[in-house]
Enzyme design. Structure first.
Site: not given
Length: 217
Positions: A195-198
């Site tokens: 979820d692009r929560m890198h």
């Protein structure tokens, strides 16, 4: 722009990232140790050319330029590469001795970014590395005035043949060629997550100490 000239859609290139969490509690106290761990992971994972890095420089006027070079060594002093001093990157570094490095380890969903000042290696250190290179690469360093305009491939090949005939065994070290060391001021480790929560952890030098900070993805 009509339908026949539209660029291809990039929608099909979307991908999901997922990796082991990168947490402060598991990070090394300094970025060189952390880089060493991740570099070994890249080697073990079979990442193609894990020492390939994008080197970004800028001229005195701020004009940026980037290219891929090979990391040839690293330690607590910084990251080392070699090139022609008269190339575009060499001219940039003379005018503006700062650079950024990027290690794009896509197969393991990681990247490392380095920012810092740049110094030339002593000639003796560059000479040791030059003499360790394959013969063809040593002649190639002489034959190519890197980044200069060449009239044709034939001209370049003729120059190589001429120099190989002049030095059939052991070409000397060029005075226009040598090593640089990027002395890190910031090193960022990026781990892809869902979820692009890198995860992004940045080491920032303050004096002789490193401060570890988490950055928003």
């Amino acid at each position: 722009m009509d339908a026949t000239s539209r660029p291809p859609s990039l929608a099909g290139l979307r991908r999901t990232y997922e990796g082991e969490p990168l947490l402060e509690t598991g990070a090394a106290a300094d970025p060189i140790t952390q880089f060493s761990v991740w570099f070994e992971d890249a080697l073990q994972a079979g990442v193609p050319e894990p020492n390939a890095m994008v080197l970004a420089t800028a001229s005195a006027g701020g004009r940026p330029s980037a290219r891929t070079v090979l990391l040839k060594g690293y330690d607590e002093r910084g990251f080392v590469f070699y090139t022609n001093y008269e190339s575009r990157k060499g001219r940039d570094l003379t005018e503006n001795p700062r650079a950024s490095l990027l290690f794009p380890w896509h197969p393991i969903r990681r990247q490392v970014r380095v920012e810092g000042s740049v110094t030339r290696l002593p000639h003796e250190e560059s000479a040791v590395y030059f003499r360790s290179r394959p013969y063809g690469s040593r002649i190639g360093a002489w034959a190519s005035r890197q980044s200069a305009v060449v009239r044709s491939r034939e001209e370049l090949d003729a120059r190589y043949a001429e120099l190989a005939a002049r030095w059939p065994d052991d070409p000397p070290v060029p005075d226009f060629w040598g090593g640089y060391r990027v002395v890190p001021l910031e090193v960022e480790f990026w781990q892809g997550q869902l979820d692009r929560m890198h995860d992004r952890l940045r080491y920032r030098r303050t004096g002789t100490q490193w401060v570890l900070e988490r950055l928003a993805p």
